[in-house]
Design a protein around this motif. Structure first.
Motif, PDB file in Angstrom:
ATOM      1  N   GLU A   1      89.997  46.607 -12.092  1.00 48.55           N
ATOM      2  CA  GLU A   1      88.834  46.070 -12.792  1.00 48.55           C
ATOM      3  C   GLU A   1      89.110  45.842 -14.279  1.00 48.55           C
ATOM      4  O   GLU A   1      88.206  45.461 -15.027  1.00 48.55           O
ATOM      5  CB  GLU A   1      87.642  47.006 -12.612  1.00 48.55           C
ATOM      6  CG  GLU A   1      87.143  47.075 -11.168  1.00 48.55           C
ATOM      7  CD  GLU A   1      85.967  48.025 -10.985  1.00 48.55           C
ATOM      8  OE1 GLU A   1      85.393  48.445 -12.010  1.00 48.55           O
ATOM      9  OE2 GLU A   1      85.652  48.366  -9.834  1.00 48.55           O
TER      10      GLU A   1
ATOM     11  N   ILE B   1      80.651  45.663  -2.780  1.00 49.68           N
ATOM     12  CA  ILE B   1      80.076  46.106  -4.047  1.00 49.68           C
ATOM     13  C   ILE B   1      80.047  44.931  -5.015  1.00 49.68           C
ATOM     14  O   ILE B   1      81.078  44.316  -5.295  1.00 49.68           O
ATOM     15  CB  ILE B   1      80.921  47.247  -4.660  1.00 49.68           C
ATOM     16  CG1 ILE B   1      81.149  48.358  -3.644  1.00 49.68           C
ATOM     17  CG2 ILE B   1      80.249  47.794  -5.916  1.00 49.68           C
ATOM     18  CD1 ILE B   1      82.267  49.306  -4.012  1.00 49.68           C
TER      19      ILE B   1
ATOM     20  N   ASP C   1      78.630  54.665  -5.481  1.00 53.78           N
ATOM     21  CA  ASP C   1      79.067  55.976  -5.975  1.00 53.78           C
ATOM     22  C   ASP C   1      78.277  57.102  -5.310  1.00 53.78           C
ATOM     23  O   ASP C   1      78.832  58.166  -4.999  1.00 53.78           O
ATOM     24  CB  ASP C   1      78.915  56.051  -7.492  1.00 53.78           C
ATOM     25  CG  ASP C   1      79.923  55.166  -8.222  1.00 53.78           C
ATOM     26  OD1 ASP C   1      80.911  54.740  -7.589  1.00 53.78           O
ATOM     27  OD2 ASP C   1      79.698  54.887  -9.426  1.00 53.78           O
TER      28      ASP C   1
ATOM     29  N   ASP D   1      78.741  43.846  -8.885  1.00 53.24           N
ATOM     30  CA  ASP D   1      78.213  44.364 -10.141  1.00 53.24           C
ATOM     31  C   ASP D   1      78.843  43.620 -11.316  1.00 53.24           C
ATOM     32  O   ASP D   1      79.731  42.781 -11.133  1.00 53.24           O
ATOM     33  CB  ASP D   1      78.484  45.868 -10.264  1.00 53.24           C
ATOM     34  CG  ASP D   1      77.310  46.610 -10.879  1.00 53.24           C
ATOM     35  OD1 ASP D   1      76.728  46.081 -11.851  1.00 53.24           O
ATOM     36  OD2 ASP D   1      76.978  47.720 -10.412  1.00 53.24           O
TER      37      ASP D   1
ATOM     38  N   ASN E   1      75.307  47.883  -5.165  1.00 57.26           N
ATOM     39  CA  ASN E   1      75.879  47.846  -6.507  1.00 57.26           C
ATOM     40  C   ASN E   1      76.756  49.079  -6.689  1.00 57.26           C
ATOM     41  O   ASN E   1      76.835  49.941  -5.811  1.00 57.26           O
ATOM     42  CB  ASN E   1      74.790  47.739  -7.586  1.00 57.26           C
ATOM     43  CG  ASN E   1      73.826  48.920  -7.553  1.00 57.26           C
ATOM     44  OD1 ASN E   1      74.200  50.046  -7.234  1.00 57.26           O
ATOM     45  ND2 ASN E   1      72.571  48.665  -7.906  1.00 57.26           N
ATOM     46  N   GLN E   2      77.418  49.193  -7.851  1.00 57.04           N
ATOM     47  CA  GLN E   2      78.378  50.277  -8.045  1.00 57.04           C
ATOM     48  C   GLN E   2      77.710  51.645  -8.031  1.00 57.04           C
ATOM     49  O   GLN E   2      78.242  52.610  -7.472  1.00 57.04           O
ATOM     50  CB  GLN E   2      79.129  50.084  -9.367  1.00 57.04           C
ATOM     51  CG  GLN E   2      80.311  51.019  -9.540  1.00 57.04           C
ATOM     52  CD  GLN E   2      81.404  50.799  -8.514  1.00 57.04           C
ATOM     53  OE1 GLN E   2      81.913  49.695  -8.378  1.00 57.04           O
ATOM     54  NE2 GLN E   2      81.767  51.843  -7.773  1.00 57.04           N
ATOM     55  N   GLU E   3      76.537  51.756  -8.628  1.00 58.52           N
ATOM     56  CA  GLU E   3      75.834  53.039  -8.656  1.00 58.52           C
ATOM     57  C   GLU E   3      75.463  53.491  -7.251  1.00 58.52           C
ATOM     58  O   GLU E   3      75.622  54.672  -6.904  1.00 58.52           O
ATOM     59  CB  GLU E   3      74.575  52.929  -9.528  1.00 58.52           C
ATOM     60  CG  GLU E   3      73.837  54.245  -9.695  1.00 58.52           C
ATOM     61  CD  GLU E   3      72.619  54.130 -10.594  1.00 58.52           C
ATOM     62  OE1 GLU E   3      71.875  55.115 -10.709  1.00 58.52           O
ATOM     63  OE2 GLU E   3      72.417  53.044 -11.194  1.00 58.52           O
TER      64      GLU E   3
ATOM     65  N   ASN F   1      83.748  43.847  -4.768  1.00 58.86           N
ATOM     66  CA  ASN F   1      84.799  44.684  -4.188  1.00 58.86           C
ATOM     67  C   ASN F   1      84.473  44.974  -2.724  1.00 58.86           C
ATOM     68  O   ASN F   1      83.492  45.639  -2.421  1.00 58.86           O
ATOM     69  CB  ASN F   1      84.914  45.990  -4.976  1.00 58.86           C
ATOM     70  CG  ASN F   1      86.071  46.855  -4.493  1.00 58.86           C
ATOM     71  OD1 ASN F   1      86.926  46.397  -3.732  1.00 58.86           O
ATOM     72  ND2 ASN F   1      86.095  48.101  -4.919  1.00 58.86           N
TER      73      ASN F   1
END
Length: 276
Positions: free
Chosen positions: A196, A125, A244, A127, A239-241, A114
């Motif tokens: 997603e 991003i 965030d 993941d 990555n997504q974490e 993303n």
């Protein structure tokens, strides 16, 4: 022998056709917002203006270009109206890439990339796609010319609401159960969908995810103008974490700047709470 050659030629044609398979789906998004606002010394005109601005920001149109295993999901660009001052209050949806986001999904590899922006800073991003664990049902409904089947899933999440009262930011967190309902059609046999969402034996044409609704308004199969599905490459890789955490920090910084601006005003109590 001639029949055998004919059969081989037919098989090759089917394989090539499957490899060149492509579709284009247009989706429109809507979101119901629990909007609470308390303003001392001002009338309800500001609340109506903010509600209208929120409504426009959540109503967007997206295009999903897909083949058997890959897709690109992008927001359709449109001219933005000038921001109203609303007594010095400007509504900004944190994490909104302003139409520059590109979401690439690879169903075969079960991963996504993303490309998005925060305050002009570009991120990429990467993941794994979430395993939604869909619960299949036999319930059906028609969407356009397609027969769709219903699938659901539920998840627990922590919902955060922010408010500012007398220049002091307040954060409230609560556990909620969110139900997602998907309507997919086996008539388009790709395990894909908007955003997603994926993982069903057919293209997802409609999603109801909590207060968010994503509805397909148009489908074009094997369009004459082919779109090359490209993997996004530019941006800081996270990555997504990790993203965030960056978003959480950015949101708190925005609230702090807002608090500082309000502190220099006349001291009127001002509180906005948005959930969902």
């Amino acid at each position: 022998m001639k029949k055998i050659f004919t059969l081989i030629a037919l098989c090759i044609t089917v394989i090539v056709s499957a490899q060149n398979f492509q579709g284009k789906a247009t989706y429109k998004t809507f979101r119901k917002v629990d909007f609470k606002m308390k303003v001392d010394g001002e009338n309800s005109a500001m609340q109506k203006q903010i509600q209208e601005q929120l409504k426009k920001q959540f109503q967007q149109t997206y295009t999903l270009n897909f083949n058997k295993s890959e897709s690109v999901y992008t927001q359709n660009k449109k001219l933005s109206a000038p921001q109203a001052s609303m007594g010095g209050v400007q509504v900004v949806i944190a994490g909104n890439g302003g139409g520059t986001d590109v979401l690439y999904k690879n169903i075969s590899d079960k991963e996504y990339l993303n490309k998005t922006e925060i305050s002009g800073k570009r991120f990429l991003i990467k993941d794994k796609l979430e395993d939604y664990g869909w619960e299949m049902t036999s319930e059906t409904k028609n969407i356009g010319n397609y027969t769709c089947y219903k699938a659901t899933r539920s998840r627990e999440e922590t919902r955060t609401s922010m408010s500012v009262t007398d220049g002091k930011p307040e954060e409230k967190k609560e556990k909620v159960t969110v139900t997602t309902t998907a309507w997919y059609t086996p008539q388009i046999p790709v395990s894909n969908g908007p955003g997603e969402f994926w993982g069903l034996p057919g293209l997802i044409l409609e999603i109801q995810d909590g207060k968010l609704t994503i509805a397909c308004s148009e489908i074009v199969m094997n369009p004459s103008d082919k779109v090359e599905i490209k993997v996004p490459k530019k941006g800081k890789k996270v990555n997504q974490e990790e993203f965030d955490e960056i978003m959480d920090k950015h949101s708190k910084e925005m609230m702090e700047r807002f608090r500082s601006k309000r502190k220099s005003k006349d001291g009127n109590s001002f509180s906005i709470e948005i959930q969902g």
